[in-house]
Design an enzyme around this catalytic site. Structure first.
Site, PDB file in Angstrom:
ATOM      1  N   GLY A   6       0.719  -1.269  -0.050  1.00  0.00           N
ATOM      2  CA  GLY A   6       0.146   0.059   0.000  1.00  0.00           C
ATOM      3  C   GLY A   6       0.608   1.379  -0.121  1.00  0.00           C
ATOM      4  O   GLY A   6       1.860   1.455  -0.858  1.00  0.00           O
ATOM      5  N   TYR A  56     -11.568   3.384  15.480  1.00  0.00           N
ATOM      6  CA  TYR A  56     -10.864   3.885  14.282  1.00  0.00           C
ATOM      7  C   TYR A  56     -10.648   5.466  14.113  1.00  0.00           C
ATOM      8  O   TYR A  56      -9.533   5.958  14.222  1.00  0.00           O
ATOM      9  CB  TYR A  56     -11.116   3.290  12.836  1.00  0.00           C
ATOM     10  CG  TYR A  56     -10.271   3.602  11.959  1.00  0.00           C
ATOM     11  CD1 TYR A  56      -8.941   3.232  11.901  1.00  0.00           C
ATOM     12  CD2 TYR A  56     -10.653   4.390  10.994  1.00  0.00           C
ATOM     13  CE1 TYR A  56      -7.848   3.616  10.859  1.00  0.00           C
ATOM     14  CE2 TYR A  56     -10.027   4.887   9.927  1.00  0.00           C
ATOM     15  CZ  TYR A  56      -8.657   4.402   9.935  1.00  0.00           C
ATOM     16  OH  TYR A  56      -7.742   4.921   8.913  1.00  0.00           O
TER      17      TYR A  56
END
Length: 258
Positions: free
Chosen positions: A21, A158
């Site tokens: 990524g 998160y």
């Protein structure tokens, strides 16, 4: 006139979470700019493959270290083992785990996000920061998220960790006030990486659905902005950059072609 790449030539760049990524893409961009690399991650075979590819393509030195950034002693042992001065720290390691309401979420998911996104990031800042202060130079770039600027349902922890990254970045800049150490963040929206597959615990079909009908950002898009942030003149400190695909206007507003 000094160019962006000339400002980075010869710099030593440490990138956490470099096995895929954004971290992997950033490694290629910094190597292309003439930097030497220190790459960390949990998947040793991926690090070895990336090291081989970058060294053969760009001819730059790549050091790799496999450990879990959640393990503070492993972080400490790693920092004590490197001899080169770290000019740029890219705190990229991070993840989302689960997408559940606050009253039914998995405690293990919470621990994974808090320990990686907050404690892991802090571990590296705490261990790399003193040398930067001592030599009065360096740049810390934390990878945040649009979730650090706004919250959304089922993402409480998160979002909380990424709000923490935003606050830590701002406070760290104040802590280094009066020095030449720079502190920045880059905060992406939807990026098509392993992010969603990790969030949904390997459910690839569910992960693909996150990007259905829209054009998300790519890892290279964010890596370019990380490189831009790092390559500004020494007196310029970009505090944060919020980056969204055109099809996204907030954490929850995403245009999809029917």
């Amino acid at each position: 006139m000094v160019t962006s790449d000339e400002r980075l030539t010869g710099k030593q760049v440490l990138i956490t979470g470099a096995t895929a990524g954004i971290g992997e893409a950033a490694a290629h961009h910094f190597a292309r700019a003439g930097c030497s690399l220190i790459l960390t991650g949990r998947r040793k075979n991926r690090l070895e493959s990336i090291k081989s590819e970058i060294e053969s393509t760009f001819g730059t030195e790549v050091q790799i270290f496999s450990f879990d950034i959640r393990n503070r002693q492993a972080c400490r042992s790693f920092v004590e083992s490197i001899t080169a001065e770290v000019d740029i720290l890219v705190n990229n390691a991070g993840l989302a785990s689960g997408l559940d309401p606050i009253d039914s979420a998995d405690f293990d998911d919470w621990d994974a996000m808090i320990d990686t996104n907050v404690k892991g990031l802090l571990n590296m800042m705490r261990l790399i920061g003193p040398a930067m202060r001592k030599r009065n130079s360096g740049h810390i770039i934390n990878i945040g998220s649009i979730a650090g600027h706004e919250a959304y349902a089922n993402g409480s922890v998160y979002c909380g960790t990424k709000h923490a990254v935003k606050a830590i970045t701002q406070a760290a800049k104040m802590d280094f006030h009066g020095t030449n150490v720079r502190v920045s963040a880059v905060s992406p929206g939807l990026v098509d990486t392993e992010f969603s597959e990790v969030r949904f615990h390997g459910d690839t079909e569910k992960a693909r659905g996150v990007y259905d009908g829209m054009q998300p950002l790519t890892a290279d898009d964010i890596a370019e902005i990380i490189l831009f942030t790092a390559s500004r003149p020494a007196h310029v400190n970009i505090m944060d950059t919020i980056v969204l695909p055109v099809d996204q206007s907030s954490s929850t507003m995403v245009h999809r072609n029917s």
